[in-house]
Design an enzyme around this catalytic site. Structure first.
Site, PDB file in Angstrom:
ATOM      1  N   TYR A 154       9.262  35.807 -40.357  1.00 36.90           N
ATOM      2  CA  TYR A 154      10.224  34.873 -40.685  1.00 36.90           C
ATOM      3  C   TYR A 154      12.026  35.132 -39.687  1.00 36.90           C
ATOM      4  O   TYR A 154      10.993  35.526 -38.177  1.00 36.90           O
ATOM      5  CB  TYR A 154      10.627  35.935 -41.962  1.00 36.90           C
ATOM      6  CG  TYR A 154      11.533  36.962 -42.121  1.00 36.90           C
ATOM      7  CD1 TYR A 154      10.593  38.016 -41.677  1.00 36.90           C
ATOM      8  CD2 TYR A 154      13.164  36.926 -41.583  1.00 36.90           C
ATOM      9  CE1 TYR A 154      11.129  39.380 -41.627  1.00 36.90           C
ATOM     10  CE2 TYR A 154      13.599  38.797 -41.609  1.00 36.90           C
ATOM     11  CZ  TYR A 154      13.056  39.078 -41.866  1.00 36.90           C
ATOM     12  OH  TYR A 154      13.434  41.118 -41.554  1.00 36.90           O
ATOM     13  N   ARG A 180      11.381  34.890 -30.480  1.00 39.38           N
ATOM     14  CA  ARG A 180      10.209  35.265 -31.206  1.00 39.38           C
ATOM     15  C   ARG A 180       9.102  35.306 -32.367  1.00 39.38           C
ATOM     16  O   ARG A 180       8.698  35.330 -32.627  1.00 39.38           O
ATOM     17  CB  ARG A 180      11.873  36.555 -31.580  1.00 39.38           C
ATOM     18  CG  ARG A 180      11.195  38.139 -32.479  1.00 39.38           C
ATOM     19  CD  ARG A 180      12.335  38.573 -32.647  1.00 39.38           C
ATOM     20  NE  ARG A 180      12.794  38.084 -34.031  1.00 39.38           N
ATOM     21  CZ  ARG A 180      14.097  38.981 -34.165  1.00 39.38           C
ATOM     22  NH1 ARG A 180      14.642  39.431 -33.504  1.00 39.38           N
ATOM     23  NH2 ARG A 180      15.198  37.969 -35.087  1.00 39.38           N
ATOM     24  N   ARG A 211      -7.658  33.260 -53.026  1.00 39.39           N
ATOM     25  CA  ARG A 211      -7.155  34.726 -53.095  1.00 39.39           C
ATOM     26  C   ARG A 211      -8.211  35.154 -51.708  1.00 39.39           C
ATOM     27  O   ARG A 211      -9.630  35.581 -52.196  1.00 39.39           O
ATOM     28  CB  ARG A 211      -6.620  35.333 -54.164  1.00 39.39           C
ATOM     29  CG  ARG A 211      -6.080  36.671 -53.505  1.00 39.39           C
ATOM     30  CD  ARG A 211      -5.901  37.595 -54.353  1.00 39.39           C
ATOM     31  NE  ARG A 211      -5.204  38.355 -54.193  1.00 39.39           N
ATOM     32  CZ  ARG A 211      -6.059  39.930 -52.979  1.00 39.39           C
ATOM     33  NH1 ARG A 211      -7.185  39.773 -53.848  1.00 39.39           N
ATOM     34  NH2 ARG A 211      -5.310  41.180 -53.214  1.00 39.39           N
ATOM     35  N   HIS A 231      -9.436  38.242 -48.339  1.00 42.32           N
ATOM     36  CA  HIS A 231      -8.313  38.615 -47.350  1.00 42.32           C
ATOM     37  C   HIS A 231      -8.303  37.763 -45.853  1.00 42.32           C
ATOM     38  O   HIS A 231      -6.826  37.519 -45.457  1.00 42.32           O
ATOM     39  CB  HIS A 231      -8.687  40.458 -47.294  1.00 42.32           C
ATOM     40  CG  HIS A 231      -8.147  41.166 -48.230  1.00 42.32           C
ATOM     41  ND1 HIS A 231      -9.169  41.454 -49.508  1.00 42.32           N
ATOM     42  CD2 HIS A 231      -7.343  42.348 -48.122  1.00 42.32           C
ATOM     43  CE1 HIS A 231      -7.983  41.976 -50.354  1.00 42.32           C
ATOM     44  NE2 HIS A 231      -6.790  42.365 -49.327  1.00 42.32           N
ATOM     45  N   LYS A 237       7.520  40.435 -37.060  1.00 41.16           N
ATOM     46  CA  LYS A 237       8.391  40.333 -38.083  1.00 41.16           C
ATOM     47  C   LYS A 237       8.291  39.547 -38.837  1.00 41.16           C
ATOM     48  O   LYS A 237       8.137  38.524 -39.362  1.00 41.16           O
ATOM     49  CB  LYS A 237       9.825  39.430 -37.993  1.00 41.16           C
ATOM     50  CG  LYS A 237      11.070  39.657 -38.068  1.00 41.16           C
ATOM     51  CD  LYS A 237      12.494  38.852 -37.148  1.00 41.16           C
ATOM     52  CE  LYS A 237      13.643  38.793 -38.501  1.00 41.16           C
ATOM     53  NZ  LYS A 237      13.868  40.266 -38.168  1.00 41.16           N
ATOM     54  N   GLU A 251      14.375  53.020 -35.916  1.00 37.30           N
ATOM     55  CA  GLU A 251      15.890  51.700 -35.519  1.00 37.30           C
ATOM     56  C   GLU A 251      15.916  51.584 -37.972  1.00 37.30           C
ATOM     57  O   GLU A 251      15.717  53.200 -38.593  1.00 37.30           O
ATOM     58  CB  GLU A 251      15.248  50.698 -35.228  1.00 37.30           C
ATOM     59  CG  GLU A 251      14.309  50.254 -36.698  1.00 37.30           C
ATOM     60  CD  GLU A 251      13.284  48.427 -36.416  1.00 37.30           C
ATOM     61  OE1 GLU A 251      13.334  47.586 -35.549  1.00 37.30           O
ATOM     62  OE2 GLU A 251      12.158  48.574 -36.973  1.00 37.30           O
ATOM     63  N   LEU A 289      11.275  46.469 -34.020  1.00 40.48           N
ATOM     64  CA  LEU A 289      11.854  45.250 -34.314  1.00 40.48           C
ATOM     65  C   LEU A 289      12.953  44.899 -32.371  1.00 40.48           C
ATOM     66  O   LEU A 289      14.291  45.432 -33.204  1.00 40.48           O
ATOM     67  CB  LEU A 289      12.226  44.799 -35.077  1.00 40.48           C
ATOM     68  CG  LEU A 289      12.132  43.154 -35.193  1.00 40.48           C
ATOM     69  CD1 LEU A 289      13.309  42.241 -35.054  1.00 40.48           C
ATOM     70  CD2 LEU A 289      11.037  42.858 -34.696  1.00 40.48           C
TER      71      LEU A 289
END
Lengths: 293, 293
Positions: free
Chosen positions: A37, A56, A104, A106, A152, A185, A210
């Site tokens: 995101y 990014r 579903r 992995h 991210k 961070e 990040l």
């Protein structure tokens, strides 16, 4: 803030009212945190640092081998549409891309279309200007996150727990501290200190953090002004003896940290270096968007 | 397998066709990986180890301070309904609970209703019985996950990446190995070795692993039979010299590991201890469900 205006979201090619905007229960964002995101600031109707955010996003997608759902230019058109439909002047644009919906299992599904969601909401950046004069406090939390914080991703559960701990302690942010004292961070911001000799210090942009867009802007502007910036690891021991500390992020460009775990940083009030850097960032924001507090 | 039968999902109180079953784009499961899940085996129409799965779900929710969306008894009723609507005889039940939908902000929202999703699908356990006779191979991957693997959260991105790496290498599973050589567990299974003196060794059920239900069953049954089980850390160096290795999970009760990173384990074929343990587990499964290969 316009209460009552129904918010409109972009979801996989359609503009839909937020209240009925959904994704499949088999979306890999929902079942596996298999998505990334961006949060972008909008000031005066202009997207701040749109290109760095897009770059990014592209990097995050590439690291996870998720195919970009559209070109950078198309991302921009959809973003403008979302801002327009929601009549955002000052606000936040949220962009999320996941690997898409699949039965579903992995490993990456063989054939799936990435999910793209964009939303926008008003945000009052003036509150951040006000917070600058009082400063904010942070708490420390053990660094329990995964080793790829440079992506991210929406695997934000540890950040949620840390931010909740901060909220409970009446703090604005939580700083992640490793067992050996290294500060990486904050839960949603980058962490900085100013040392006794005037150096501005923040963690290097490696896998452990990040690389914040505002962090990058601050480093660039500080270099232009011949300020001494060090991208290196610092510890909580150093932070306790720092003369100033602050955080940067898209939603909080530059906020002075006046207390860490209840202990004052420096004089316990916003210091001159942080104030200067904050002014510098607001000037850059004004240059890009015309926005002024 | 019944192709063509539309799958039905339970989503927040409603039974809906899987194809149109959705959650809000602001669900915290989708935006923050702020949720937990369980996968349960169904054999002969009976849920295997339902109580341990429910108890683990309750613990995961409690660790994240998510309010259980219903009582254990109600969970059972919904599960039965989902199995019935999907006519599952042998299959998998998937249960996911998230903190619910709320305007995006990291800390827990003040008022929100947890999201509950249940789905079911057919699964052929006979393939696992067949795999037992050949064994499976695993690859190792650096342990890059967060520090609370005891919580069965949907923050599964590192597991996805590891399982994808295993798939690319033609392996069934990836074992996470820390920098100091410690083996924690697989991407979706627990890891075991059998040492030269016949000890059965697996990682202790601390914060570093997910305490598998099948793992717990195996330990209990092995104790009952006076087999020597050690819950202690083992390293890759030990694993390379083990006489046998295997994995356990709900969907793969007990599978021999015959190669790790392309190197044979022991004789490079399923060993007698693993075969005995697998038989023991299938007998327990038969006892609970009446299912036989």
């Amino acid at each position: 803030m316009r209460f009552g205006l129904p918010r409109i979201a972009y979801v996989n090619g359609r503009m839909v009212p937020l209240g009925s905007a959904g994704v499949s229960i088999e979306d890999r964002g929902f079942q596996f945190a298999d998505g990334v995101y961006e949060v972008c600031a909008v000031l005066n109707g202009t997207l701040l640092d749109w290109q760095p955010h897009l770059q990014r996003l592209a990097r995050s997608l590439s690291e996870l081998e998720i195919r970009p759902p559209m070109t950078p230019a198309a991302f921009g058109l959809v973003a403008q549409r979302v801002l327009r439909e929601n009549r955002i002047r000052d606000g936040l644009l949220y962009v999320q891309v996941t690997r898409g919906a699949a039965r579903r299992d992995h490993p990456f599904p063989a054939f799936t279309t990435p999910t793209l969601v964009m939303t926008a909401r008003p945000f009052d950046f003036r509150q951040r200007v006000r917070q600058q004069s009082t400063g904010i406090s942070v708490v420390t939390r053990p660094e329990i996150r995964w080793a790829r914080r440079d992506i991210k991703s929406v695997a934000l559960l540890p950040n949620v727990l840390a931010k909740q701990a901060a909220k409970r302690a009446g703090a604005f942010e939580a700083w992640f501290v490793a067992a050996d004292g290294r500060v990486s961070e904050g839960g949603s911001t980058n962490a900085w200190i100013v040392t006794g000799d005037g150096s501005i210090v923040t963690h290097p942009a490696d896998n452990d953090i990040l690389a914040g867009v505002m962090r990058g802007t601050l480093i660039r502007l500080a270099h232009e002004r011949q300020l001494k910036v060090e991208e290196r690891v610092f510890t909580m021991a150093e932070a306790r003896h720092a003369v100033e500390a602050f955080i940067t992020s898209t939603t909080a460009p530059c906020l002075p940290v006046v207390a860490i775990d209840g202990r004052s940083v420096g004089e316990g009030r916003p210091g001159p270096v942080t104030t200067r850097l904050a002014d510098m960032l607001w000037q850059e924001i004004a240059r890009q968007t015309g926005w002024r507090p």
